[in-house]
Design a protein around this motif. Structure first.
Motif, PDB file in Angstrom:
ATOM      1  N   VAL A   4       0.601   1.963   6.120  1.00  0.00           N
ATOM      2  CA  VAL A   4       2.046   1.881   6.347  1.00  0.00           C
ATOM      3  C   VAL A   4       2.282   0.809   7.397  1.00  0.00           C
ATOM      4  CG1 VAL A   4       4.107   3.098   7.165  1.00  0.00           C
ATOM      5  CG2 VAL A   4       2.400   4.321   5.803  1.00  0.00           C
ATOM      6  N   ARG A   5       3.220  -0.094   7.093  1.00  0.00           N
ATOM      7  CA  ARG A   5       3.553  -1.179   8.012  1.00  0.00           C
ATOM      8  C   ARG A   5       5.065  -1.332   8.078  1.00  0.00           C
ATOM      9  NH1 ARG A   5      -1.172  -0.674   8.399  1.00  0.00           N
ATOM     10  NH2 ARG A   5      -2.791  -2.251   8.449  1.00  0.00           N
ATOM     11  N   ALA A   6       5.526  -2.030   9.105  1.00  0.00           N
ATOM     12  CA  ALA A   6       6.934  -2.411   9.186  1.00  0.00           C
ATOM     13  C   ALA A   6       7.154  -3.632   8.310  1.00  0.00           C
ATOM     14  CB  ALA A   6       7.307  -2.747  10.628  1.00  0.00           C
ATOM     15  N   PHE A   7       8.328  -3.724   7.727  1.00  0.00           N
ATOM     16  CA  PHE A   7       8.701  -4.938   7.014  1.00  0.00           C
ATOM     17  C   PHE A   7       8.696  -6.089   8.031  1.00  0.00           C
ATOM     18  CE2 PHE A   7      11.666  -7.908   5.033  1.00  0.00           C
ATOM     19  CZ  PHE A   7      11.214  -7.898   3.728  1.00  0.00           C
ATOM     20  N   PRO A   8       8.222  -7.269   7.656  1.00  0.00           N
ATOM     21  CA  PRO A   8       8.159  -8.380   8.612  1.00  0.00           C
ATOM     22  C   PRO A   8       9.492  -8.609   9.337  1.00  0.00           C
ATOM     23  CG  PRO A   8       7.003  -8.959   6.608  1.00  0.00           C
ATOM     24  CD  PRO A   8       7.684  -7.629   6.339  1.00  0.00           C
ATOM     25  N   GLY A   9       9.395  -8.729  10.657  1.00  0.00           N
ATOM     26  CA  GLY A   9      10.578  -8.904  11.496  1.00  0.00           C
ATOM     27  C   GLY A   9      11.137  -7.606  12.044  1.00  0.00           C
ATOM     28  N   GLN A  10      10.637  -6.461  11.556  1.00  0.00           N
ATOM     29  CA  GLN A  10      11.132  -5.163  12.011  1.00  0.00           C
ATOM     30  C   GLN A  10      10.061  -4.348  12.728  1.00  0.00           C
ATOM     31  OE1 GLN A  10      13.136  -2.984   8.950  1.00  0.00           O
ATOM     32  NE2 GLN A  10      14.742  -4.503   8.810  1.00  0.00           N
ATOM     33  N   GLU A  11       9.022  -4.996  13.208  1.00  0.00           N
ATOM     34  CA  GLU A  11       7.927  -4.322  13.878  1.00  0.00           C
ATOM     35  C   GLU A  11       8.376  -3.715  15.205  1.00  0.00           C
ATOM     36  OE1 GLU A  11       7.875  -7.513  12.875  1.00  0.00           O
ATOM     37  OE2 GLU A  11       6.201  -7.765  11.491  1.00  0.00           O
ATOM     38  N   GLU A  23      -8.275  -1.741  -3.398  1.00  0.00           N
ATOM     39  CA  GLU A  23      -8.130  -1.847  -1.941  1.00  0.00           C
ATOM     40  C   GLU A  23      -6.956  -0.963  -1.542  1.00  0.00           C
ATOM     41  OE1 GLU A  23      -5.662  -5.931  -1.390  1.00  0.00           O
ATOM     42  OE2 GLU A  23      -7.735  -6.165  -2.013  1.00  0.00           O
ATOM     43  N   PRO A  24      -6.700  -0.781  -0.249  1.00  0.00           N
ATOM     44  CA  PRO A  24      -5.643   0.160   0.152  1.00  0.00           C
ATOM     45  C   PRO A  24      -4.273  -0.165  -0.443  1.00  0.00           C
ATOM     46  CG  PRO A  24      -6.984  -0.417   2.042  1.00  0.00           C
ATOM     47  CD  PRO A  24      -7.413  -1.324   0.916  1.00  0.00           C
ATOM     48  N   THR A  25      -3.555   0.892  -0.773  1.00  0.00           N
ATOM     49  CA  THR A  25      -2.170   0.778  -1.209  1.00  0.00           C
ATOM     50  C   THR A  25      -1.307   0.709   0.038  1.00  0.00           C
ATOM     51  OG1 THR A  25      -2.688   2.085  -3.157  1.00  0.00           O
ATOM     52  CG2 THR A  25      -0.376   1.912  -2.571  1.00  0.00           C
ATOM     53  N   ARG A  26      -0.389  -0.240   0.091  1.00  0.00           N
ATOM     54  CA  ARG A  26       0.384  -0.473   1.314  1.00  0.00           C
ATOM     55  C   ARG A  26       1.879  -0.376   1.025  1.00  0.00           C
ATOM     56  NH1 ARG A  26      -0.831  -5.791   4.726  1.00  0.00           N
ATOM     57  NH2 ARG A  26      -2.689  -4.570   5.120  1.00  0.00           N
ATOM     58  N   CYS A  27       2.610   0.184   1.996  1.00  0.00           N
ATOM     59  CA  CYS A  27       4.065   0.156   1.918  1.00  0.00           C
ATOM     60  C   CYS A  27       4.614  -0.464   3.192  1.00  0.00           C
ATOM     61  CB  CYS A  27       4.649   1.543   1.694  1.00  0.00           C
ATOM     62  SG  CYS A  27       4.597   2.629   3.130  1.00  0.00           S
ATOM     63  N   TYR A  28       5.773  -1.087   3.039  1.00  0.00           N
ATOM     64  CA  TYR A  28       6.485  -1.691   4.157  1.00  0.00           C
ATOM     65  C   TYR A  28       7.795  -0.937   4.340  1.00  0.00           C
ATOM     66  CZ  TYR A  28       3.209  -5.551   3.872  1.00  0.00           C
ATOM     67  OH  TYR A  28       2.055  -6.300   3.865  1.00  0.00           O
ATOM     68  N   ILE A  29       8.029  -0.454   5.551  1.00  0.00           N
ATOM     69  CA  ILE A  29       9.246   0.282   5.871  1.00  0.00           C
ATOM     70  C   ILE A  29      10.319  -0.712   6.301  1.00  0.00           C
ATOM     71  CG2 ILE A  29      10.267   2.069   7.331  1.00  0.00           C
ATOM     72  CD1 ILE A  29       8.057   3.068   5.399  1.00  0.00           C
ATOM     73  N   PHE A  30      11.471  -0.676   5.627  1.00  0.00           N
ATOM     74  CA  PHE A  30      12.598  -1.550   5.955  1.00  0.00           C
ATOM     75  C   PHE A  30      13.707  -0.697   6.545  1.00  0.00           C
ATOM     76  CE2 PHE A  30      16.392  -3.958   5.516  1.00  0.00           C
ATOM     77  CZ  PHE A  30      16.017  -5.304   5.531  1.00  0.00           C
ATOM     78  N   GLY A  31      14.045  -0.925   7.812  1.00  0.00           N
ATOM     79  CA  GLY A  31      15.089  -0.139   8.464  1.00  0.00           C
ATOM     80  C   GLY A  31      14.655   1.296   8.665  1.00  0.00           C
ATOM     81  N   THR A  32      15.613   2.208   8.655  1.00  0.00           N
ATOM     82  CA  THR A  32      15.313   3.632   8.789  1.00  0.00           C
ATOM     83  C   THR A  32      15.279   4.259   7.412  1.00  0.00           C
ATOM     84  OG1 THR A  32      16.345   3.772  10.969  1.00  0.00           O
ATOM     85  CG2 THR A  32      16.115   5.831   9.754  1.00  0.00           C
ATOM     86  N   VAL A  33      14.181   4.924   7.102  1.00  0.00           N
ATOM     87  CA  VAL A  33      14.051   5.622   5.822  1.00  0.00           C
ATOM     88  C   VAL A  33      13.715   7.080   6.092  1.00  0.00           C
ATOM     89  CG1 VAL A  33      13.333   3.558   4.569  1.00  0.00           C
ATOM     90  CG2 VAL A  33      11.607   5.079   5.485  1.00  0.00           C
TER      91      VAL A  33
END
Length: 192
Positions: A63-70, A32-42
């Protein structure tokens, strides 16, 4: 290599830059799709070009935001964010799914936060999902920089794939000109 990786600039996540994740996960096949979560500014770390050529991204990517950083429509400087001096995310011949983040570029000539390239298969139909995004162009105007570029082959010519575009709640901030979105590949090539 985790299927659901965290990208965090301070080194406490699975990867430090977006490119680190890209290089490590491109051949991963989780079914299934490989997913990454972006935390802060990268930092993107490189001009990232997603393409299914050579068996990369066999089940696509997300690509998604880390939970709480959407991104919520008002927090573009405080939400999960990918930055780069050149074009940040480019897709060709692959499904793309990017949601809930900000993407900004700071470089000069011919750079875009989001770009769909023309190098596509003659038969594939690709789905591009972009939802709840803040896209910010570079502060320079060099004649051909847009905030989002969708450069697809003309379906009527048979020269390339058709894209299914699923866009929702996207803020386009063009810091240098009135050029927000560029769409080509149709009989009525448009820029608006």
């Amino acid at each position: 290599m985790p299927q659901n990786a965290i990208i965090k600039a301070d080194g406490t996540g699975d990867y430090v830059t977006f490119n680190d994740w890209f290089v490590a996960e491109a051949l991963s096949d989780y079914g299934e799709p490989t997913r990454c979560y972006i935390f802060g500014t990268v930092n993107a770390g490189a001009n990232i070009i997603f393409n299914s050529a050579g068996g990369t991204w066999p089940n696509n990517w997300q690509v998604r935001a880390f939970p709480g950083q959407e991104y919520n429509g008002a927090n573009h400087t405080a939400c999960a964010r990918i930055t780069h001096t050149a074009s940040a995310l480019e897709f060709a011949n692959i499904d793309a799914d990017v949601q809930d983040i900000a993407v900004g570029v700071t470089g000069g000539y011919n750079v875009e936060p989001i770009k769909i390239s023309n190098g596509v298969s003659a038969t594939a139909r690709r789905k591009i999902t972009l939802k709840r995004l803040y896209l910010e162009s570079s502060p320079f105007y060099h004649g051909s920089s847009y905030t989002a570029e969708f450069n697809t082959a003309t379906p009527a010519s048979g020269a390339g794939s058709q894209y299914e575009l699923d866009f929702e709640d996207i803020v386009i901030y063009s810091r240098a000109s009135n050029r927000g979105i560029y769409i080509s590949g149709r009989a009525d090539n448009n820029s608006f």
